[in-house]
Enzyme design. Structure first.
Site, PDB file in Angstrom:
ATOM      1  N   LYS A   1       0.837  -1.210   0.000  1.00 29.53           N
ATOM      2  CA  LYS A   1       0.000   0.000   0.000  1.00 29.53           C
ATOM      3  C   LYS A   1       0.868   1.254   0.000  1.00 29.53           C
ATOM      4  O   LYS A   1       1.598   1.518   0.945  1.00 29.53           O
ATOM      5  CB  LYS A   1      -0.900   0.043   1.232  1.00 29.53           C
TER       6      LYS A   1
ATOM      7  N   GLY B   1       7.218   4.565   8.216  1.00 27.65           N
ATOM      8  CA  GLY B   1       6.335   5.694   8.482  1.00 27.65           C
ATOM      9  C   GLY B   1       6.583   6.260   9.862  1.00 27.65           C
ATOM     10  O   GLY B   1       7.689   6.147  10.396  1.00 27.65           O
ATOM     11  N   SER B   2       5.528   6.816  10.459  1.00 26.88           N
ATOM     12  CA  SER B   2       5.719   7.513  11.728  1.00 26.88           C
ATOM     13  C   SER B   2       5.847   6.528  12.895  1.00 26.88           C
ATOM     14  O   SER B   2       5.365   5.394  12.839  1.00 26.88           O
ATOM     15  CB  SER B   2       4.552   8.462  11.984  1.00 26.88           C
ATOM     16  N   THR B   3       6.489   6.984  13.944  1.00 23.42           N
ATOM     17  CA  THR B   3       6.678   6.142  15.122  1.00 23.42           C
ATOM     18  C   THR B   3       5.337   5.802  15.765  1.00 23.42           C
ATOM     19  O   THR B   3       5.132   4.678  16.240  1.00 23.42           O
ATOM     20  CB  THR B   3       7.623   6.845  16.117  1.00 23.42           C
TER      21      THR B   3
ATOM     22  N   GLY C   1       3.808   3.065  13.868  1.00 21.01           N
ATOM     23  CA  GLY C   1       4.641   1.884  14.123  1.00 21.01           C
ATOM     24  C   GLY C   1       4.264   1.214  15.433  1.00 21.01           C
ATOM     25  O   GLY C   1       4.162  -0.020  15.522  1.00 21.01           O
TER      26      GLY C   1
ATOM     27  N   GLU D   1      10.478   0.854  10.089  1.00 27.27           N
ATOM     28  CA  GLU D   1      11.459   1.922   9.865  1.00 27.27           C
ATOM     29  C   GLU D   1      10.704   3.212  10.128  1.00 27.27           C
ATOM     30  O   GLU D   1       9.836   3.601   9.363  1.00 27.27           O
ATOM     31  CB  GLU D   1      12.001   1.849   8.440  1.00 27.27           C
TER      32      GLU D   1
ATOM     33  N   CYS E   1      13.163  10.685   7.005  1.00 30.43           N
ATOM     34  CA  CYS E   1      13.166  10.151   8.368  1.00 30.43           C
ATOM     35  C   CYS E   1      14.564  10.259   8.979  1.00 30.43           C
ATOM     36  O   CYS E   1      14.713  10.419  10.175  1.00 30.43           O
ATOM     37  CB  CYS E   1      12.677   8.722   8.380  1.00 30.43           C
TER      38      CYS E   1
ATOM     39  N   GLU F   1      10.086  15.012  16.094  1.00 26.21           N
ATOM     40  CA  GLU F   1      10.321  15.004  14.658  1.00 26.21           C
ATOM     41  C   GLU F   1       9.344  15.955  13.962  1.00 26.21           C
ATOM     42  O   GLU F   1       8.136  15.847  14.135  1.00 26.21           O
ATOM     43  CB  GLU F   1      10.135  13.590  14.104  1.00 26.21           C
TER      44      GLU F   1
END
Lengths: 480, 298
Positions: free
Chosen positions: A185, A237-239, A242, A259, A293, A390
């Site tokens: 995706k 993507g974002s933490t 995740g 990641e 990132c 971030e």
């Protein structure tokens, strides 16, 4: 003081060679398929906010079909010899190269990144990843001697919007080489190059169902993550997302690589080649509008040279050209989405409220679209939110330091651990820091360099698992 | 006084190359290209430095300097004609009233392997003949042997003899080996009184490169920040096409900016460059490239 006077005329890359449909369906089981619920969403050009195309929104019913197709395809694909799998992957790599120009233009159109980057970095690197892993397909026994690696099964891959095609390549190439089948995706703001890649994959004759490309937003991603027949999730993507994924698959058989975000420390010592270090700072934070990132978003400058570096940095920022992503002279393009622009602007506000001293390049920004001038924050400390969190935009937080131990402590004083940079002409110092910095990648006298043969990934809350290189095969195999 | 050379900025070759690649990838089109080409033409030191130079030859290039291509309107003349001291008087006479400067190489050009006395006489002769600009060479042997004071003093002495004439100091970067050495030599030349620093004699390969020019521009920039004084820059040798010249101008534009974007502070030491620029200018006007035979070769 050194203002450029010679204004370059527009040099836009032409768009008349690209082929885009008005409407894109889901690529499932080797054909473009209408979404079950018939819903579509628009993908826009962030430099103008004009609609480029409408794209199918996959719901859980579509994901069921995609996973089913991948599961069926796994039987044949996983049994195919590595040599034969490699042939398909080589073919995909060659097709990307042949259509590199079209891919570059679409990447810049849909994502807002300057054509200089999509043309010179994103697309060539994407092709390289396919070439590199195509080479591994028939050599897996040598990658894992005496361990007989086997594919995992159906892999769900969810990729971000900052390097759309490149991230697709990072995920697809090793998964294909090791014999897995895939449901991928792309991000909802940048689906077009992945859909063009679906066309190339189709053209390559890859057996149907081996790669399925489904578009949609968070809910589509959740449907992939939670699908019982998916055996592994690979997410970039974002933490926050995740963490959600890791919770969601806890207690299942699913394997996972993540990641995630970063807040990279870029460290300039007084014995660095200052001018090249300044260039490195620019490249570390303003590359791809800071939507990276592993961006060097925290700058640490040794106090003895801080004024010099900051003056030079400000000077250099004035020569950056911000504007039309398709112009060959553009250094900094458009912010990827309205939503991301709001996030960045919000952080700039936070920085100002926290008492940070702001400096922005004196550049003319286009009136339409999403734009943010290159921004520095001075007089900030580890306690400032703009230093801790971030931002994912062209905003750099600058701190000074006095000693090596101090800078190591501060650089590591973050929940993230993805990247770091060290600038010094002293080799011993470089090795000392690479040992002490807790980051997946440490660049010395350069920044934001990527290569298909080199593993990339994070530690701490920046994730786990490696992509690229020999290490990038491991998340896609299991052993008896 | 000789500057402190211990604390100079150092250069990372890979980083410099990367920056140069960025300059070279700028796409210069339509009006900005025309503007750049005309600017480049106005910055040329049209050069003939051959043992076989004669009155006839020098008169011919002087005419070319004043009339690069008379069928093209609104194009500038070149900045200067650069010759050996023995040809200065001929050039002065040929260029009279044109506003074009006469530059002369001096100081036992190109090797510089002579005594200070001879070099000063050489310079004095060129100045007495009427040269407005003196292109001297530094003593690379002394420089590489670490005798920086010698190199510095020599430039100071030549500068004194120059009087009103502008002094361009040739570093001969092709013999200096490292970018750090180029910076060191730039520093010596600037502090010793150079009005311009120049890359090469054109007699040694490599001659001008964008890398060494970049380092020299950086030295000029730092000096300006420190003192507010502007030093000029002249890359020489190997810049034979408009494309390369435009890349140098992009670099100048983005490193030193508008104050340096004129012939008072930037020169190209070149000869064949002129015809290539003219060819591009004619193409811009007519839409077609003409054959080389339509451009005078003097």
């Amino acid at each position: 003081m050194f203002k450029a006077s010679w204004a370059y005329d527009e040099a836009p890359e032409s768009t008349n060679h690209i082929q885009l449909k008005k409407k894109y369906d889901l690529y499932i089981d080797g054909k473009f398929t209408k979404p079950v619920k018939g819903q579509y969403f628009d993908t826009i050009d962030p430099s103008t906010n004009e609609i480029i195309a409408s794209v199918a929104e996959a719901t859980s019913e579509d994901i069921d079909k995609a996973v089913e197709a991948a599961k069926k395809a796994f039987v044949g694909w996983s049994k195919l010899s590595g040599k034969e799998r490699g042939k398909y992957i080589f073919r995909i790599a060659r097709l990307i190269q042949e259509r590199a120009r079209e891919f570059a233009v679409i990447e810049s159109l849909d994502g807002g990144k300057p054509i200089r980057e999509s043309r010179d970095i994103d697309i060539p690197l994407a092709a390289n990843h396919f070439f590199y892993y195509a080479g591994w397909a028939d050599k897996l026994a040598y990658a894992f001697p005496n361990r007989s690696p086997k594919p995992i099964g159906v892999v769900g891959q969810i990729i971000p919007w900052n390097f759309p095609l490149l991230m697709a390549a990072w995920k697809l190439a090793p998964a294909l080489a090791t014999g897995n089948t895939i449901v991928l995706k792309p991000a909802e703001t940048t689906p077009l190059t992945a859909l063009k890649l679906a066309e190339i994959i189709h053209e390559s004759g890859l057996p149907k169902g081996v790669v399925n490309i489904v578009t949609g937003a968070g809910e589509t991603g959740a449907a992939i993550v939670n699908h019982p027949n998916v055996d592994k999730i690979a997410f970039t993507g974002s933490t926050n997302v995740g963490k959600y994924i890791q919770k969601a698959i806890a207690g299942t058989h699913k394997k996972l690589t993540l990641e995630l975000g970063g807040k990279g420390a870029n460290i300039i010592f007084e014995d660095a080649a200052i001018d090249q270090a300044v260039e490195g700072i620019i490249n570390a934070i303003f590359f791809n509008q800071g939507h990276v990132c592993c961006a060097g978003s925290r700058l640490f400058v040794q106090e003895s040279i801080a004024n010099l570096v900051i003056d030079k940095l400000k000077n250099r920022m004035e020569t950056l050209i911000v504007g039309n992503p398709l112009d060959k002279n553009t250094d900094i393009g458009a912010i990827n989405s309205k939503k991301q622009l709001q996030t960045i602007e919000n952080y700039i506000k936070i920085g100002l409220n926290e008492g940070g001293e702001i400096y922005q390049a004196d550049c003319k920004l286009p009136t339409k679209g999403n734009w943010c001038a290159p921004t520095l924050f001075l007089n900030v400390s580890q306690s400032h939110r703009i230093v801790q969190e971030e931002i994912f935009g062209p905003v750099l937080a600058i701190q000074t330091f006095r000693t090596i131990d101090e800078v190591i402590e501060k650089a590591n004083n973050t929940p993230y651990g993805l990247s770091a940079g060290v600038w010094t002409q002293n080799g011993a110092k470089i090795f000392h820091l690479t040992q002490k910095l807790k980051a997946g990648v440490v660049w010395a006298n350069t920044f934001n360099k990527f290569d298909a043969t080199s593993p990339f990934g994070g530690t701490k809350e920046s994730g786990f698992g490696r992509e690229g290189g020999l290490h990038g095969l491991k998340p896609y195999v299991k052993f008896d | 006084m000789i500057p402190n050379l211990d604390n100079l900025p150092v250069y990372d070759t890979a980083g410099v190359n990367e920056r140069i690649a960025r300059f070279c990838s700028r796409s210069i089109k339509s009006n900005s290209k025309l503007e750049g080409l005309k600017l480049a033409l106005s910055m040329v030191d049209l050069t003939t430095l051959e043992g076989k130079d004669t009155t006839g030859k020098v008169q011919q290039i002087c005419y070319k300097a004043m009339h690069p291509h008379d069928t093209l309107k609104n194009i500038p003349k070149v900045a200067a004609v650069c010759v050996y001291p023995a040809q200065v008087a001929i050039a002065i006479k040929a260029l009279k009233g044109s506003g074009i400067q006469v530059a002369s190489v001096a100081t036992a050009f190109p090797s510089g392997q002579s005594s200070l006395e001879v070099k000063l006489l050489d310079t004095k002769f060129a100045v007495d003949q009427g040269a407005n600009e003196i292109d001297m060479v530094i003593s690379r042997g002394q420089f590489l042997a670490g005798n920086y004071q010698y190199v510095f003093d020599e430039i100071v002495a030549v500068k004194k003899v120059c009087g009103q004439a502008h002094l361009k100091v040739i570093l001969e970067t092709g013999e200096l080996d490292t970018l750090d050495n180029v910076r060191k030599a730039s520093e010596l030349a600037i502090y010793a009184g150079a009005d311009f620093i120049k890359t090469s004699t054109g007699k040694i390969q490599p001659a001008a490169t964008m890398q060494v020019t970049y380092v020299m521009l950086d030295a000029i920039k730092d000096y300006y920040i420190k003192t507010g004084k502007m030093i000029g820059m002249k890359p020489a040798g190997g810049i034979s096409t408009s494309k390369i010249a435009l890349q140098y101008l992009v670099m100048l534009n983005e490193v030193l900016g508008e104050k340096w974007m004129n012939k008072n502070y930037f020169r190209f030491g070149a000869s064949s460059l002129v015809n290539d620029i003219l060819m591009q200018l004619v193409k811009a006007e007519t839409g077609n490239y003409q054959s080389g035979n339509y451009f005078s070769k003097d």
